[in-house]
Design a protein around this motif. Structure first.
Motif, PDB file in Angstrom:
ATOM      1  N   LYS A  64       0.900  -1.025  -0.254  1.00 62.31           N
ATOM      2  CA  LYS A  64      -0.211   0.363  -0.039  1.00 62.31           C
ATOM      3  C   LYS A  64       0.515   1.372   0.028  1.00 62.31           C
ATOM      4  CE  LYS A  64      -4.200  -1.477   2.399  1.00 62.31           C
ATOM      5  NZ  LYS A  64      -5.013  -1.596   3.250  1.00 62.31           N
ATOM      6  N   TRP A  65       2.146   0.875   0.867  1.00 63.17           N
ATOM      7  CA  TRP A  65       3.087   2.317   0.496  1.00 63.17           C
ATOM      8  C   TRP A  65       2.743   2.740  -0.937  1.00 63.17           C
ATOM      9  CZ3 TRP A  65       4.024   5.613   4.387  1.00 63.17           C
ATOM     10  CH2 TRP A  65       3.719   5.279   5.945  1.00 63.17           C
ATOM     11  N   LEU A  66       3.244   2.043  -1.583  1.00 59.60           N
ATOM     12  CA  LEU A  66       3.815   2.438  -2.585  1.00 59.60           C
ATOM     13  C   LEU A  66       2.702   2.521  -3.774  1.00 59.60           C
ATOM     14  CD1 LEU A  66       6.754  -0.334  -3.491  1.00 59.60           C
ATOM     15  CD2 LEU A  66       6.898   1.921  -2.188  1.00 59.60           C
ATOM     16  N   ASN A  67       1.550   1.992  -3.640  1.00 61.06           N
ATOM     17  CA  ASN A  67       1.046   1.515  -4.486  1.00 61.06           C
ATOM     18  C   ASN A  67      -0.609   2.476  -4.096  1.00 61.06           C
ATOM     19  OD1 ASN A  67       2.160  -0.377  -6.742  1.00 61.06           O
ATOM     20  ND2 ASN A  67       1.231  -2.078  -5.259  1.00 61.06           N
ATOM     21  N   ASP A  68      -1.454   2.222  -3.902  1.00 62.50           N
ATOM     22  CA  ASP A  68      -2.346   2.984  -3.118  1.00 62.50           C
ATOM     23  C   ASP A  68      -2.769   3.544  -2.367  1.00 62.50           C
ATOM     24  OD1 ASP A  68      -4.284   0.982  -4.645  1.00 62.50           O
ATOM     25  OD2 ASP A  68      -4.401  -0.227  -2.635  1.00 62.50           O
ATOM     26  N   GLY A  69      -1.588   3.947  -1.850  1.00 62.17           N
ATOM     27  CA  GLY A  69      -1.059   4.795  -0.643  1.00 62.17           C
ATOM     28  C   GLY A  69      -1.581   4.296   1.269  1.00 62.17           C
ATOM     29  N   VAL A  70      -1.568   4.992   1.910  1.00 62.98           N
ATOM     30  CA  VAL A  70      -1.966   4.343   3.478  1.00 62.98           C
ATOM     31  C   VAL A  70      -2.598   5.396   3.593  1.00 62.98           C
ATOM     32  CG1 VAL A  70       0.040   2.920   3.781  1.00 62.98           C
ATOM     33  CG2 VAL A  70       0.616   5.356   4.555  1.00 62.98           C
ATOM     34  N   GLU A  71      -3.985   5.553   4.815  1.00 63.08           N
ATOM     35  CA  GLU A  71      -4.357   6.211   5.319  1.00 63.08           C
ATOM     36  C   GLU A  71      -3.696   7.192   6.458  1.00 63.08           C
ATOM     37  OE1 GLU A  71      -8.874   5.685   5.797  1.00 63.08           O
ATOM     38  OE2 GLU A  71      -8.846   4.508   4.076  1.00 63.08           O
ATOM     39  N   VAL A  72      -3.322   8.289   6.149  1.00 61.10           N
ATOM     40  CA  VAL A  72      -2.954   9.439   7.270  1.00 61.10           C
ATOM     41  C   VAL A  72      -3.559  10.601   7.560  1.00 61.10           C
ATOM     42  CG1 VAL A  72      -0.637   7.814   6.667  1.00 61.10           C
ATOM     43  CG2 VAL A  72      -1.336  10.189   5.685  1.00 61.10           C
ATOM     44  N   GLU A  73      -3.011  10.421   9.002  1.00 68.44           N
ATOM     45  CA  GLU A  73      -3.098  12.386   9.192  1.00 68.44           C
ATOM     46  C   GLU A  73      -1.827  13.263   9.190  1.00 68.44           C
ATOM     47  OE1 GLU A  73      -7.560  12.513  11.722  1.00 68.44           O
ATOM     48  OE2 GLU A  73      -4.979  12.386  12.826  1.00 68.44           O
ATOM     49  N   VAL A  74      -1.919  13.965   8.617  1.00 68.55           N
ATOM     50  CA  VAL A  74      -0.905  15.281   8.364  1.00 68.55           C
ATOM     51  C   VAL A  74      -1.087  16.831   8.932  1.00 68.55           C
ATOM     52  CG1 VAL A  74       0.164  16.831   6.911  1.00 68.55           C
ATOM     53  CG2 VAL A  74      -0.426  13.846   6.247  1.00 68.55           C
ATOM     54  N   LEU A  75      -0.415  16.949  10.087  1.00 69.78           N
ATOM     55  CA  LEU A  75       0.165  18.576  10.402  1.00 69.78           C
ATOM     56  C   LEU A  75       0.392  18.833   9.826  1.00 69.78           C
ATOM     57  CD1 LEU A  75      -1.719  20.255  12.931  1.00 69.78           C
ATOM     58  CD2 LEU A  75       0.194  19.383  14.289  1.00 69.78           C
ATOM     59  N   LYS A  76       0.198  20.068   8.726  1.00 71.25           N
ATOM     60  CA  LYS A  76       1.179  20.772   8.297  1.00 71.25           C
ATOM     61  C   LYS A  76       1.567  22.037   9.214  1.00 71.25           C
ATOM     62  CE  LYS A  76      -0.493  19.783   3.413  1.00 71.25           C
ATOM     63  NZ  LYS A  76      -1.484  20.179   2.999  1.00 71.25           N
ATOM     64  N   VAL A  77       2.481  22.304   8.892  1.00 67.07           N
ATOM     65  CA  VAL A  77       3.263  23.904   9.683  1.00 67.07           C
ATOM     66  C   VAL A  77       2.439  24.523   8.966  1.00 67.07           C
ATOM     67  CG1 VAL A  77       4.861  25.261   9.843  1.00 67.07           C
ATOM     68  CG2 VAL A  77       5.842  22.761   9.462  1.00 67.07           C
ATOM     69  N   GLY A  78       1.624  26.161  10.021  1.00 66.75           N
ATOM     70  CA  GLY A  78       0.893  26.733   9.778  1.00 66.75           C
ATOM     71  C   GLY A  78      -0.855  26.848   9.849  1.00 66.75           C
ATOM     72  N   LEU A  80      -4.201  24.730  10.726  1.00 64.36           N
ATOM     73  CA  LEU A  80      -5.248  25.488  12.303  1.00 64.36           C
ATOM     74  C   LEU A  80      -5.370  23.811  12.924  1.00 64.36           C
ATOM     75  CD1 LEU A  80      -7.411  28.293  11.738  1.00 64.36           C
ATOM     76  CD2 LEU A  80      -5.185  27.569  13.564  1.00 64.36           C
ATOM     77  N   GLY A  81      -5.298  21.970  11.487  1.00 68.29           N
ATOM     78  CA  GLY A  81      -5.887  21.193  12.646  1.00 68.29           C
ATOM     79  C   GLY A  81      -5.081  20.571  11.238  1.00 68.29           C
ATOM     80  N   TRP A  82      -4.974  18.998  11.834  1.00 63.79           N
ATOM     81  CA  TRP A  82      -5.153  17.963  11.399  1.00 63.79           C
ATOM     82  C   TRP A  82      -6.047  16.886   9.806  1.00 63.79           C
ATOM     83  CZ3 TRP A  82      -1.112  14.339  12.453  1.00 63.79           C
ATOM     84  CH2 TRP A  82      -1.168  14.987  13.871  1.00 63.79           C
ATOM     85  N   GLN A  83      -4.837  17.097   8.866  1.00 62.45           N
ATOM     86  CA  GLN A  83      -6.052  16.919   7.728  1.00 62.45           C
ATOM     87  C   GLN A  83      -5.780  15.779   7.297  1.00 62.45           C
ATOM     88  OE1 GLN A  83      -4.648  19.054   4.652  1.00 62.45           O
ATOM     89  NE2 GLN A  83      -6.074  18.805   2.854  1.00 62.45           N
ATOM     90  N   LYS A  84      -7.154  14.801   7.239  1.00 66.08           N
ATOM     91  CA  LYS A  84      -6.836  13.257   6.491  1.00 66.08           C
ATOM     92  C   LYS A  84      -6.630  13.305   5.365  1.00 66.08           C
ATOM     93  CE  LYS A  84     -10.070  11.175  10.238  1.00 66.08           C
ATOM     94  NZ  LYS A  84     -10.941  10.374  10.463  1.00 66.08           N
ATOM     95  N   GLY A  85      -5.694  11.788   4.911  1.00 68.96           N
ATOM     96  CA  GLY A  85      -5.849  11.664   3.027  1.00 68.96           C
ATOM     97  C   GLY A  85      -4.786  10.422   3.497  1.00 68.96           C
ATOM     98  N   LYS A  86      -4.100  10.175   2.376  1.00 65.74           N
ATOM     99  CA  LYS A  86      -3.434   9.483   1.645  1.00 65.74           C
ATOM    100  C   LYS A  86      -1.831   9.700   1.877  1.00 65.74           C
ATOM    101  CE  LYS A  86      -6.672   5.732   0.381  1.00 65.74           C
ATOM    102  NZ  LYS A  86      -6.647   4.731  -0.807  1.00 65.74           N
ATOM    103  N   LEU A  87      -1.035   8.869   1.994  1.00 69.79           N
ATOM    104  CA  LEU A  87       0.834   8.956   2.026  1.00 69.79           C
ATOM    105  C   LEU A  87       0.872   7.737   1.155  1.00 69.79           C
ATOM    106  CD1 LEU A  87       2.890  10.912   2.795  1.00 69.79           C
ATOM    107  CD2 LEU A  87       3.325   9.543   4.607  1.00 69.79           C
ATOM    108  N   LYS A  88       1.617   8.004  -0.010  1.00 65.60           N
ATOM    109  CA  LYS A  88       2.445   6.742  -0.539  1.00 65.60           C
ATOM    110  C   LYS A  88       3.896   7.570  -1.065  1.00 65.60           C
ATOM    111  CE  LYS A  88       1.060   7.360  -5.036  1.00 65.60           C
ATOM    112  NZ  LYS A  88       0.885   6.238  -6.843  1.00 65.60           N
ATOM    113  N   LEU A  89       4.653   6.600  -1.655  1.00 66.58           N
ATOM    114  CA  LEU A  89       5.973   6.432  -1.237  1.00 66.58           C
ATOM    115  C   LEU A  89       6.342   7.296  -2.746  1.00 66.58           C
ATOM    116  CD1 LEU A  89       7.650   4.844   1.443  1.00 66.58           C
ATOM    117  CD2 LEU A  89       7.451   6.703   1.638  1.00 66.58           C
ATOM    118  N   LYS A  90       6.891   7.083  -3.344  1.00 70.96           N
ATOM    119  CA  LYS A  90       7.728   7.403  -4.773  1.00 70.96           C
ATOM    120  C   LYS A  90       9.285   7.776  -4.572  1.00 70.96           C
ATOM    121  CE  LYS A  90       7.543  10.050  -8.937  1.00 70.96           C
ATOM    122  NZ  LYS A  90       6.072  11.176  -9.568  1.00 70.96           N
ATOM    123  N   VAL A  91       9.594   6.564  -5.408  1.00 77.98           N
ATOM    124  CA  VAL A  91      11.013   6.648  -5.401  1.00 77.98           C
ATOM    125  C   VAL A  91      11.393   7.448  -6.860  1.00 77.98           C
ATOM    126  CG1 VAL A  91      12.996   5.092  -6.670  1.00 77.98           C
ATOM    127  CG2 VAL A  91      11.117   4.531  -4.438  1.00 77.98           C
TER     128      VAL A  91
END
Length: 100
Positions: A64-78, A80-91
């Motif tokens: 999933k890390w390479l293909n579909d992505g994994v469900e995560v929450e990201v707190l971006k700098v600046g 106001l809150g967490w954002q749900k989405g998917k994260l995947k690795l690309k080489v």
């Protein structure tokens, strides 16, 4: 050599490692296609074999890390809150040609 690195995007490019002192832990030969190097890096990243990476029946959750992505929450700098989405690795492999 310059520091003018640019992505190599065509995975059919041929690569020949001319530095004999370089450890080739992603590939087992000195000449190969870029796709072979990228595949080797992906296998190391998710700790699987080349055959398991391409086997449709081997539904490893690590793929999933390479293909579909994994469900995560990201707190971006600046933000106001967490954002749900998917994260995947690309080489990505970059190349810096010698200037003649």
């Amino acid at each position: 050599m310059t520091d003018n690195y640019k992505p190599l995007e065509n995975e059919d490019h041929a690569i020949n490692i001319i530095d004999n002192d370089v450890h080739r832990f992603y590939v087992d030969q000195s000449m190969f296609k870029l796709s072979y190097l990228i595949e080797g890096i992906k296998c190391k990243l998710i700790d699987t074999s080349r055959s398991d990476l391409h086997d449709e029946k081997k539904n490893l959750s690590r793929k999933k890390w390479l293909n579909d992505g994994v469900e995560v929450e990201v707190l971006k700098v600046g933000a106001l809150g967490w954002q749900k989405g998917k994260l995947k690795l690309k080489v990505m492999v970059e190349f810096s040609p010698e200037e003649e």
